[in-house]
Scaffold this motif. Structure first.
Motif, PDB file in Angstrom:
ATOM      1  N   TYR A  31       0.518  -0.683   0.302  1.00 37.78           N
ATOM      2  CA  TYR A  31      -0.065   0.439  -0.158  1.00 37.78           C
ATOM      3  C   TYR A  31       0.546   1.533  -0.285  1.00 37.78           C
ATOM      4  N   TYR A  32       0.499   2.150  -1.055  1.00 33.24           N
ATOM      5  CA  TYR A  32       1.102   3.482  -1.019  1.00 33.24           C
ATOM      6  C   TYR A  32       0.547   4.827  -0.483  1.00 33.24           C
ATOM      7  N   CYS A  33       1.737   5.584  -0.161  1.00 33.05           N
ATOM      8  CA  CYS A  33       0.555   6.913  -0.047  1.00 33.05           C
ATOM      9  C   CYS A  33       1.187   7.583  -1.217  1.00 33.05           C
ATOM     10  N   ALA A  34       0.336   8.775  -1.833  1.00 33.19           N
ATOM     11  CA  ALA A  34       0.770   9.504  -3.131  1.00 33.19           C
ATOM     12  C   ALA A  34      -0.097  10.584  -2.654  1.00 33.19           C
ATOM     13  N   ILE A  35       0.783  11.792  -3.423  1.00 31.86           N
ATOM     14  CA  ILE A  35       0.238  13.360  -2.733  1.00 31.86           C
ATOM     15  C   ILE A  35       0.374  13.545  -4.802  1.00 31.86           C
ATOM     16  N   ARG A  36      -0.948  14.442  -4.681  1.00 32.13           N
ATOM     17  CA  ARG A  36      -0.539  15.324  -6.619  1.00 32.13           C
ATOM     18  C   ARG A  36      -0.976  16.729  -5.974  1.00 32.13           C
ATOM     19  N   PHE A  37      -0.523  17.981  -6.408  1.00 30.66           N
ATOM     20  CA  PHE A  37      -0.974  18.956  -6.480  1.00 30.66           C
ATOM     21  C   PHE A  37      -1.774  19.876  -7.103  1.00 30.66           C
ATOM     22  N   GLY A  38      -2.694  20.641  -7.112  1.00 31.54           N
ATOM     23  CA  GLY A  38      -3.662  21.445  -8.128  1.00 31.54           C
ATOM     24  C   GLY A  38      -4.611  21.134  -8.537  1.00 31.54           C
ATOM     25  N   ALA A  39      -5.918  22.072  -9.058  1.00 31.70           N
ATOM     26  CA  ALA A  39      -6.881  21.642  -9.227  1.00 31.70           C
ATOM     27  C   ALA A  39      -6.994  20.077  -9.911  1.00 31.70           C
ATOM     28  N   ALA A  40      -7.876  19.897 -10.802  1.00 32.69           N
ATOM     29  CA  ALA A  40      -7.982  19.046 -11.736  1.00 32.69           C
ATOM     30  C   ALA A  40      -9.438  18.964 -12.122  1.00 32.69           C
ATOM     31  N   TYR A  41      -9.726  18.200 -13.365  1.00 31.89           N
ATOM     32  CA  TYR A  41     -10.975  17.870 -14.533  1.00 31.89           C
ATOM     33  C   TYR A  41     -12.204  17.362 -13.721  1.00 31.89           C
ATOM     34  N   ARG A  42     -11.311  16.469 -13.089  1.00 28.85           N
ATOM     35  CA  ARG A  42     -12.151  15.153 -12.296  1.00 28.85           C
ATOM     36  C   ARG A  42     -11.199  14.451 -11.661  1.00 28.85           C
ATOM     37  N   THR A  43     -11.460  13.336 -11.006  1.00 24.74           N
ATOM     38  CA  THR A  43     -11.007  13.060  -9.379  1.00 24.74           C
ATOM     39  C   THR A  43      -9.494  11.962 -10.358  1.00 24.74           C
ATOM     40  N   PRO A  44      -8.603  12.544  -9.916  1.00 25.32           N
ATOM     41  CA  PRO A  44      -7.778  11.959 -10.365  1.00 25.32           C
ATOM     42  C   PRO A  44      -7.692  10.659  -9.457  1.00 25.32           C
ATOM     43  N   LEU A  45      -6.968   9.160 -10.260  1.00 19.57           N
ATOM     44  CA  LEU A  45      -7.612   7.825 -10.408  1.00 19.57           C
ATOM     45  C   LEU A  45      -6.314   7.066 -10.710  1.00 19.57           C
ATOM     46  N   SER A  46      -6.203   7.826 -11.612  1.00 22.34           N
ATOM     47  CA  SER A  46      -4.353   6.787 -11.975  1.00 22.34           C
ATOM     48  C   SER A  46      -3.738   6.943 -11.028  1.00 22.34           C
ATOM     49  N   PRO A  47      -2.221   5.965 -11.128  1.00 18.91           N
ATOM     50  CA  PRO A  47      -1.119   6.225 -10.188  1.00 18.91           C
ATOM     51  C   PRO A  47      -0.047   8.071 -10.956  1.00 18.91           C
ATOM     52  N   SER A  48       0.221   7.712 -12.483  1.00 13.13           N
ATOM     53  CA  SER A  48       0.688   8.401 -13.335  1.00 13.13           C
ATOM     54  C   SER A  48       0.381  10.776 -12.552  1.00 13.13           C
TER      55      SER A  48
END
Length: 126
Positions: free
Chosen positions: A94-111
């Motif tokens: 199990y991995y924790c990940a983070i992304r900054f900034g708005a998105a048009y939709r919920t970001p689901l992909s690891p990329s």
């Protein structure tokens, strides 16, 4: 730069519970997605749950809906994953990940995520 550290993994029997915690160190922006992914050998990394601090939006994957819940604490830059009624198919890293900034939709992909923790192993035996 943000640094993520996961904890709380372990081995349990089917039907058991575990609580994973991810702590982010470094500056957290007003629009930040924090997520939990999991991966088993031979399979692609898949999202389990995420949280968007801007509007407190949450997402739970159908495979774990009703069994897993996330608990954000943005005062501590922490996202916890409570896992109940664990099944052998929940076994994985199990991995924790983070992304900054708005998105048009919920970001689901690891990329779509820019920083990752080292992972914590969850093993569920039948």
């Amino acid at each position: 730069q943000v640094h993520l550290v996961e904890s709380g993994g372990g081995s349990v029997q089917s039907g058991g519970s575990l609580r994973l915690t991810c702590v982010a160190s470094g500056a957290i922006e007003d629009r930040t997605w924090m997520a939990w992914f999991r991966q088993t050998p031979g399979k692609e990394r898949e999202m389990v749950a995420n949280y968007y601090n801007y509007n407190r939006e949450t997402y739970i994957a159908k495979a774990v809906e009703g069994r897993f819940t996330i608990s954000p604490d943005m005062t501590r830059n922490t996202l916890s994953l409570q896992m109940n009624d664990l099944k052998p198919e929940d076994t994985g890293m199990y991995y924790c990940a983070i992304r900054f900034g708005a998105a048009y939709r919920t970001p689901l992909s690891p990329s779509e995520y820019t920083s990752w923790g080292q992972g914590t192993q969850v093993t569920v035996s039948s």
